[in-house]
Design a protein around this motif. Structure first.
Motif, PDB file in Angstrom:
ATOM      1  N   ARG A 198      41.014  -2.096   8.236  1.00  0.00           N
ATOM      2  CA  ARG A 198      41.128  -3.218   7.286  1.00  0.00           C
ATOM      3  C   ARG A 198      41.109  -4.566   7.992  1.00  0.00           C
ATOM      4  NH1 ARG A 198      42.656  -1.573   2.204  1.00  0.00           N
ATOM      5  NH2 ARG A 198      43.599   0.476   2.098  1.00  0.00           N
ATOM      6  N   PRO A 241      35.712  -5.044   7.491  1.00  0.00           N
ATOM      7  CA  PRO A 241      34.967  -5.893   6.562  1.00  0.00           C
ATOM      8  C   PRO A 241      35.417  -7.347   6.700  1.00  0.00           C
ATOM      9  CG  PRO A 241      36.645  -4.646   5.387  1.00  0.00           C
ATOM     10  CD  PRO A 241      36.659  -4.159   6.807  1.00  0.00           C
ATOM     11  N   THR A 242      34.479  -8.273   6.517  1.00  0.00           N
ATOM     12  CA  THR A 242      34.834  -9.694   6.578  1.00  0.00           C
ATOM     13  C   THR A 242      35.222 -10.232   5.205  1.00  0.00           C
ATOM     14  OG1 THR A 242      32.507 -10.302   6.370  1.00  0.00           O
ATOM     15  CG2 THR A 242      33.424 -10.184   8.611  1.00  0.00           C
ATOM     16  N   GLY A 243      35.081  -9.401   4.173  1.00  0.00           N
ATOM     17  CA  GLY A 243      35.442  -9.804   2.813  1.00  0.00           C
ATOM     18  C   GLY A 243      35.061  -8.722   1.826  1.00  0.00           C
ATOM     19  N   LYS A 244      35.314  -8.978   0.571  1.00  0.00           N
ATOM     20  CA  LYS A 244      35.032  -7.985  -0.474  1.00  0.00           C
ATOM     21  C   LYS A 244      33.551  -7.703  -0.640  1.00  0.00           C
ATOM     22  CE  LYS A 244      39.197  -8.752  -3.171  1.00  0.00           C
ATOM     23  NZ  LYS A 244      39.777  -9.109  -4.461  1.00  0.00           N
ATOM     24  N   SER A 246      31.492  -7.117   1.740  1.00  0.00           N
ATOM     25  CA  SER A 246      31.064  -6.197   2.794  1.00  0.00           C
ATOM     26  C   SER A 246      30.920  -4.788   2.233  1.00  0.00           C
ATOM     27  CB  SER A 246      32.101  -6.186   3.924  1.00  0.00           C
ATOM     28  OG  SER A 246      31.799  -5.167   4.850  1.00  0.00           O
ATOM     29  N   TYR A 305      33.962  -2.630   2.693  1.00  0.00           N
ATOM     30  CA  TYR A 305      35.171  -2.913   1.925  1.00  0.00           C
ATOM     31  C   TYR A 305      35.516  -1.764   0.975  1.00  0.00           C
ATOM     32  CZ  TYR A 305      38.554  -5.307  -1.019  1.00  0.00           C
ATOM     33  OH  TYR A 305      39.692  -5.647  -1.699  1.00  0.00           O
ATOM     34  N   SER A 306      34.529  -1.276   0.229  1.00  0.00           N
ATOM     35  CA  SER A 306      34.803  -0.195  -0.735  1.00  0.00           C
ATOM     36  C   SER A 306      35.159   1.114  -0.029  1.00  0.00           C
ATOM     37  CB  SER A 306      33.633   0.005  -1.693  1.00  0.00           C
ATOM     38  OG  SER A 306      32.471   0.375  -0.990  1.00  0.00           O
ATOM     39  N   GLU A 363      38.796   0.730   0.792  1.00  0.00           N
ATOM     40  CA  GLU A 363      39.592   0.756  -0.441  1.00  0.00           C
ATOM     41  C   GLU A 363      39.761   2.183  -0.952  1.00  0.00           C
ATOM     42  OE1 GLU A 363      41.341  -1.783  -2.189  1.00  0.00           O
ATOM     43  OE2 GLU A 363      41.031  -2.549  -0.156  1.00  0.00           O
TER      44      GLU A 363
END
Length: 130
Positions: A11, A56-59, A61, A64-65, A68
């Protein structure tokens, strides 16, 4: 092919570095941001084992999923080849899907890399080492 490194999704890149250092890994090189892939990257070494931390550098990316859904976890295996184009042809015949075509990887001195996917294996990266 032989294994070059294991990609490990985290993360937060700095927290990941600290936690891998506790396990005996050392940073290898600088932390880089890959703006095209929208991730931060850091190589970590423990003897001959190389782990590429990927955050990830943000949502936005694609990673990111993944995080998550399952949290921090191994993300991909990377395999060395001396002819990336030939290896892609061979792997596609074995039902691997090319999901990211050949591009230079700044983290690996602009060596050519590509990503492929097979539903029974998952994501793999291949890197051309000459």
């Amino acid at each position: 092919m032989k294994i070059h490194h294991i990609g490990y999704a985290v993360r937060d890149i700095q927290k990941g570095i600290g936690l891998f250092e506790v396990l005996g890994f050392e940073k290898s090189g600088d932390t880089l941001k890959d703006l095209n892939r929208k991730v931060s990257l850091q190589l970590m070494k423990n003897n001959n084992l190389i782990v590429e931390l990927v955050a990830p550098t943000g949502k936005e990316s694609p990673l990111y999923s993944f995080i998550e859904r399952g949290g921090s976890a191994p993300y991909h295996f990377c395999f060395e080849t001396d002819d990336i184009e030939k290896e892609i042809v061979r792997l596609r015949k074995q039902k691997y899907t090319l999901i990211e075509s050949i591009k230079p990887a700044k983290l690996f001195g602009l060596s050519k890399v590509a990503f492929l996917f097979n539903p029974h294996i998952g994501l793999i990266e291949i890197i051309e080492i000459r």
